[in-house]
Design a protein around this motif. Structure first.
Motif, short mmCIF file in Angstrom:
data_model
loop_
_atom_site.label_atom_id
_atom_site.label_comp_id
_atom_site.label_asym_id
_atom_site.label_seq_id
_atom_site.Cartn_x
_atom_site.Cartn_y
_atom_site.Cartn_z
N ASP A 71 0.89 -1.13 0.03
CA ASP A 71 0.06 0.01 -0.05
C ASP A 71 0.95 1.33 -0.04
O ASP A 71 1.66 1.59 1.03
CB ASP A 71 -0.97 0.18 1.17
CG ASP A 71 -1.64 1.04 1.14
OD1 ASP A 71 -1.83 1.98 0.55
OD2 ASP A 71 -2.29 1.36 2.39
N PRO A 72 1.09 1.80 -1.14
CA PRO A 72 1.76 3.14 -1.15
C PRO A 72 1.65 4.29 -0.28
O PRO A 72 2.64 4.98 0.08
CB PRO A 72 1.80 3.56 -2.62
CG PRO A 72 1.32 2.37 -3.40
CD PRO A 72 0.37 1.66 -2.45
N SER A 73 0.26 4.50 0.05
CA SER A 73 -0.15 5.51 1.09
C SER A 73 0.31 5.31 2.44
O SER A 73 0.09 6.14 3.11
CB SER A 73 -1.68 5.76 0.69
OG SER A 73 -2.40 4.73 1.27
N HIS A 74 0.60 4.00 2.78
CA HIS A 74 0.98 3.71 4.17
C HIS A 74 2.20 3.05 4.18
O HIS A 74 2.56 2.16 5.20
CB HIS A 74 -0.22 3.04 4.90
CG HIS A 74 -1.70 3.48 4.89
ND1 HIS A 74 -2.45 3.47 4.00
CD2 HIS A 74 -1.91 4.36 5.91
CE1 HIS A 74 -3.52 4.10 4.43
NE2 HIS A 74 -3.24 4.87 5.38
N THR A 75 2.98 3.27 3.06
CA THR A 75 4.54 2.55 2.98
C THR A 75 5.59 3.61 2.75
O THR A 75 5.13 4.63 2.02
CB THR A 75 4.42 1.65 2.01
OG1 THR A 75 3.77 0.37 2.31
CG2 THR A 75 5.95 1.09 1.76
N THR A 76 6.63 3.66 3.47
CA THR A 76 7.73 4.47 3.35
C THR A 76 8.83 3.76 2.51
O THR A 76 9.32 2.82 3.41
CB THR A 76 8.25 5.29 4.32
OG1 THR A 76 7.00 6.17 4.63
CG2 THR A 76 9.34 6.23 4.13
N ARG A 131 8.38 8.52 -3.83
CA ARG A 131 6.72 8.49 -3.27
C ARG A 131 5.94 7.58 -4.40
O ARG A 131 5.00 7.38 -3.96
CB ARG A 131 6.39 9.86 -3.79
CG ARG A 131 7.24 10.99 -3.04
CD ARG A 131 6.45 11.04 -1.71
NE ARG A 131 7.06 12.33 -0.93
CZ ARG A 131 6.77 12.12 0.50
NH1 ARG A 131 5.79 11.55 1.06
NH2 ARG A 131 7.21 13.42 1.06
N GLU A 132 6.61 6.99 -5.59
CA GLU A 132 5.74 6.40 -6.51
C GLU A 132 6.32 4.72 -6.69
O GLU A 132 7.54 4.86 -6.94
CB GLU A 132 5.57 7.05 -7.92
CG GLU A 132 4.92 8.15 -7.81
CD GLU A 132 4.69 8.90 -9.18
OE1 GLU A 132 4.54 8.02 -9.93
OE2 GLU A 132 4.61 10.21 -9.26
N THR A 148 5.16 0.21 -6.91
CA THR A 148 4.22 -0.89 -6.85
C THR A 148 4.89 -1.90 -5.98
O THR A 148 6.29 -2.14 -6.16
CB THR A 148 3.51 -1.10 -8.13
OG1 THR A 148 4.77 -1.57 -8.92
CG2 THR A 148 2.78 0.06 -8.43
N SER A 178 10.40 9.90 -8.91
CA SER A 178 9.35 10.21 -7.65
C SER A 178 10.35 10.50 -6.37
O SER A 178 9.88 10.71 -5.25
CB SER A 178 8.40 9.14 -7.29
OG SER A 178 9.03 8.16 -6.75
N ARG A 201 -4.28 -6.54 6.89
CA ARG A 201 -3.07 -5.75 6.68
C ARG A 201 -1.92 -6.48 7.39
O ARG A 201 -2.09 -7.08 8.46
CB ARG A 201 -2.87 -4.46 6.99
CG ARG A 201 -3.88 -3.54 6.22
CD ARG A 201 -4.06 -2.06 6.65
NE ARG A 201 -4.64 -1.27 5.58
CZ ARG A 201 -4.13 -0.63 4.62
NH1 ARG A 201 -2.80 -0.57 4.32
NH2 ARG A 201 -4.93 0.33 4.16
#
Length: 198
Positions: free
Chosen positions: A30-35, A53-54, A56, A79, A153
């Motif tokens: 999940d990119p929105s909750h992964t760094t 930032r980008e 998969t 990104s 998750r």
């Protein structure tokens, strides 16, 4: 991309976490909750942090036999974000990542081993600038949960180190006081949240 270990050797027949053993399945990062982050030493006096930032990614977890698990990442090099537009532009240029010619960095796992408790060692091929080299990362299982939207998750925290010169990223500048502007050694830092496929 990669994963590292806390010890030089992984004990044979290391028991896996019973919590992880119940989570066998396929997952999407999940990119929105992964760094996907990194740290470089700058001017020999401070650390500069950045991230991509980008991207998969996908995981196949085999909780009963971690050696049958797999991980993959595809990262968009344009990104890159270090908090400075000028620095990011330099990193995208021919001095560093040549993102117009090599738009993607990839990681494909080749071996995953239990390292005791919630710790795992992931080894794989990191491809950047047309060069593929093996990296190993220590990964710690952070737990599992069902979110308010019904998604199952899992979370992992990872860290490791690479030498950027191993991939041909060698630009630098000498300092008057000695040393160089940018360290060759890069620390990798990951916080990964992945959602189980339906």
């Amino acid at each position: 991309m990669g994963i590292f270990s806390r010890s030089d050797a992984v004990a044979e027949n290391t028991p896996v976490s019973p919590d992880l053993a119940a989570l066998t399945g396929d997952y999407t990062v999940d990119p929105s909750h992964t760094t996907l982050g990194f740290v470089a030493r700058h001017a020999m006096v401070t650390n500069v942090k950045g991230q991509f930032r980008e991207f998969t990614g996908s995981l196949h977890l085999d909780g009963s036999d971690p050696s049958r698990s797999t991980a993959s990442l595809d990262i968009v090099m344009d990104s890159i974000d270090t908090g400075s537009a000028d620095r990011d532009g330099h990193l995208k240029s021919a001095d560093f990542f040549r993102t117009d010619e090599f738009p993607t960095m990839t990681f494909r796992s080749t071996r995953i081993e239990a390292a005791g408790g919630d710790d795992y060692r992931v080894t794989g091929d990191l491809s950047l600038l047309g060069v593929t080299r093996q990296v190993t990362i220590d990964l710690e299982f952070q737990g599992a949960a069902k979110d308010p939207f019904g998604n199952e998750r899992v979370g992992f925290e990872g860290r490791g180190e690479i030498l950027r010169s191993d991939w041909g990223v060698t630009w630098n500048a000498a300092l008057e006081t000695g040393g160089v502007l940018v360290s060759d050694r890069i620390k990798l830092r990951f916080d990964i949240s992945a959602v189980k496929s339906a």
